[in-house]
Design an enzyme around this catalytic site. Structure first.
Site, PDB file in Angstrom:
ATOM      1  N   GLU A 216      13.090  35.825 -22.962  1.00 55.45           N
ATOM      2  CA  GLU A 216      12.928  36.412 -21.633  1.00 55.45           C
ATOM      3  C   GLU A 216      11.506  36.198 -21.124  1.00 55.45           C
ATOM      4  O   GLU A 216      11.291  35.896 -19.946  1.00 55.45           O
ATOM      5  CB  GLU A 216      13.252  37.908 -21.679  1.00 55.45           C
ATOM      6  CG  GLU A 216      13.163  38.609 -20.344  1.00 55.45           C
ATOM      7  CD  GLU A 216      13.465  40.099 -20.440  1.00 55.45           C
ATOM      8  OE1 GLU A 216      13.177  40.821 -19.465  1.00 55.45           O
ATOM      9  OE2 GLU A 216      13.991  40.548 -21.481  1.00 55.45           O
TER      10      GLU A 216
ATOM     11  N   GLU B 174      14.549  49.509 -23.839  1.00 52.53           N
ATOM     12  CA  GLU B 174      15.593  49.197 -22.850  1.00 52.53           C
ATOM     13  C   GLU B 174      16.622  48.250 -23.458  1.00 52.53           C
ATOM     14  O   GLU B 174      17.832  48.401 -23.252  1.00 52.53           O
ATOM     15  CB  GLU B 174      14.945  48.575 -21.617  1.00 52.53           C
ATOM     16  CG  GLU B 174      15.906  48.114 -20.551  1.00 52.53           C
ATOM     17  CD  GLU B 174      15.235  47.238 -19.516  1.00 52.53           C
ATOM     18  OE1 GLU B 174      15.897  46.306 -19.021  1.00 52.53           O
ATOM     19  OE2 GLU B 174      14.038  47.470 -19.217  1.00 52.53           O
TER      20      GLU B 174
END
Length: 473
Positions: free
Chosen positions: A165, A88
């Site tokens: 993240e 992604e």
């Protein structure tokens, strides 16, 4: 209880024996005209198994088009867990035809929006654009999905981005607790793996690993091209055939024999995991039971039960129609917040409660929760069910507000049900449910069943697994 609930279960089965894969049922009740006149979803299935589904919305000048892939973290292996999410990130870093800068400028000049997300069962890439730019959007989506450079230097740079993240996710107590819940509830199956993957995988996944993931998961039968808004179905089919017509239809013999794909069933395990930090004054507790799959006979009863149990947040004004559980929590100030969740997967699910509570009230809260769950089936009334039905229908309709939400609904339903159910059909299924059906669902989930629990924070007062197990039925 047994004499009441078992016949109810068989009646529920008979009422829902029309398969989720069959033609949509005819609405038996009077519904508002906007439900009955909702635009039809056009669906075309190519010989390769690739499906194209769209809904043209009159008056719309913009469109959302996207690719929904029946692949997520649960289908990864311990070796490549995190690959779908890594891809992604890499999809926007440049292709054989477009650099990252060219991709960003092209989207910006169209006034469009390009996005993606990964879940445990699905990977999604979509674009929001003006009507005239639908062909360009499809070109971009195909390019980033099928022709990504996967440059090794970009991969190495992105590792640090994903690790940062991960740190942000771990700072969010709710996300962290729910990840731990899946890890313990589905410890022996792919559903127990996190979407981001473990830190060691993020540090070592290679270009070859990512390429192998594409080769084994981006197959035509596992993909849906969805569109909503100012979309012409015939044009979308032509574009899908042009850009995605060459997709493989199945794995080759070598891939079938490899360990690149995990296809195990979700196996729920009664268990708990606790991360006790004595300095914390708050606790985050997620208590869950095995729920239902998307196509289970209990899917709609549990949706109603979720709305019936509802939620409570001390920071918000109280609601007169709160469930007994939420009323008891509010009346005795047992938690800062408590909410009900109902997560469905292809073959199983999780139904439970997530609470944020001061550490010195943990035991009192768990006493209240287990007592309410034990008595729940006896307290459900037709009035409660009717209120929950209205709340569920309102939530579903609000979830269809806008082209992107409609496109999301189309893609998800095609992957989970194999077709798109109209709002009128969904409302019919909801209206068919009775208080007996909801009692049966509550009995099925809670009565003498193992639970899974994840708890983080100040947990001094948290009872043992056995105590919770014996007091919740």
């Amino acid at each position: 209880m047994q004499s009441l609930l078992h016949p109810t279960r068989s009646l529920l089965r008979r009422r829902l024996q029309t398969s989720y894969l069959s033609t949509a049922a005819t609405a038996q009740q009077e519904f508002p005209s906007y439900l009955l006149a909702s635009p039809p979803t056009s669906i075309t299935t190519f010989p390769t198994g690739l499906r194209v589904a769209s809904e043209h919305i009159l008056g719309s000048n913009t469109a959302t088009v996207g690719v929904w892939i029946d692949a997520g973290s649960r289908y990864e292996t311990p070796h490549n867990n995190g690959a779908a999410h890594f891809l992604e990130h890499m999809a926007f870093k440049g292709t054989q035809r477009r650099t990252q800068y060219m991709l960003e400028v092209e989207i910006e000049n169209m006034g469009g929006h390009l996005n993606a997300y990964t879940s445990r069962e699905q990977t999604v890439y979509f674009a929001k654009v003006f009507e005239k730019d639908v062909p360009r959007a499809m070109d971009i989506l195909a390019d980033i999905l099928l022709n990504s450079n996967l440059d090794r230097r970009a991969i190495n740079r992105e590792r640090d981005v994903i690790l940062r993240e991960m740190k942000e996710v771990n700072k969010n107590p709710e996300e962290l607790t729910l990840d731990h819940l899946h890890a313990t509830a589905f410890a022996d199956s792919g559903l127990g793996r996190t979407i981001l993957g473990p830190e060691e995988n993020i540090k070592k996944l290679t270009r070859e690993d990512l390429r192998e993931y594409i080769e084994t998961h981006y197959l035509a039968p596992q993909m849906v091209i969805a569109g909503a808004g100012a979309v012409d179905h015939a044009q979308l089919c032509d574009l899908a055939n042009y850009y995605f017509g060459g997709l493989k239809t199945e794995l080759n013999e070598e891939q079938k024999k490899s360990d690149a794909v995990c296809l195990d069933k979700g196996k729920f395990i009664g268990s708990d995991v606790r991360f006790h930090f004595r300095s914390d004054t708050m606790a985050h507790i997620s208590l869950a039971y095995e729920g239902s799959s998307w196509t289970s006979e209990y899917a709609y009863p549990l949706m109603i039960l979720q709305n019936l149990l509802g939620s409570y947040n001390r920071a918000m004004a109280g609601k007169a129609d709160m469930s007994k559980l939420c009323h008891d929590v509010a009346a005795h100030e047992l938690a800062n917040s408590i909410s009900t969740f109902n997560t469905c997967y292809n073959d199983t699910g999780l139904f439970g409660l997530y609470s944020v509570v001061e550490s010195d009230k943990v035991h009192d809260l768990m006493t209240c929760v287990t007592q309410n769950l034990a008595e729940l089936a006896h307290h459900i009334t037709e009035e409660d069910v009717e209120r929950a039905k209205i709340a569920l229908k309102a939530t579903m309709l609000m979830g269809l507000d806008g082209n992107t939400n409609v496109c999301e609904d189309i893609g998800r339903q095609l992957l989970t049900y194999g077709r798109r159910m109209t709002p009128a059909e969904i409302f019919t299924r909801i209206e068919e449910m009775t208080a007996d059906d909801i009692r049966a669902a509550a009995h099925m989930v809670f009565h003498n069943k193992d639970h899974a629990m994840a708890a983080v924070g100040g947990l001094d007062g948290l009872p043992s697994y056995e105590w919770i197990r014996s007091n919740s039925f």
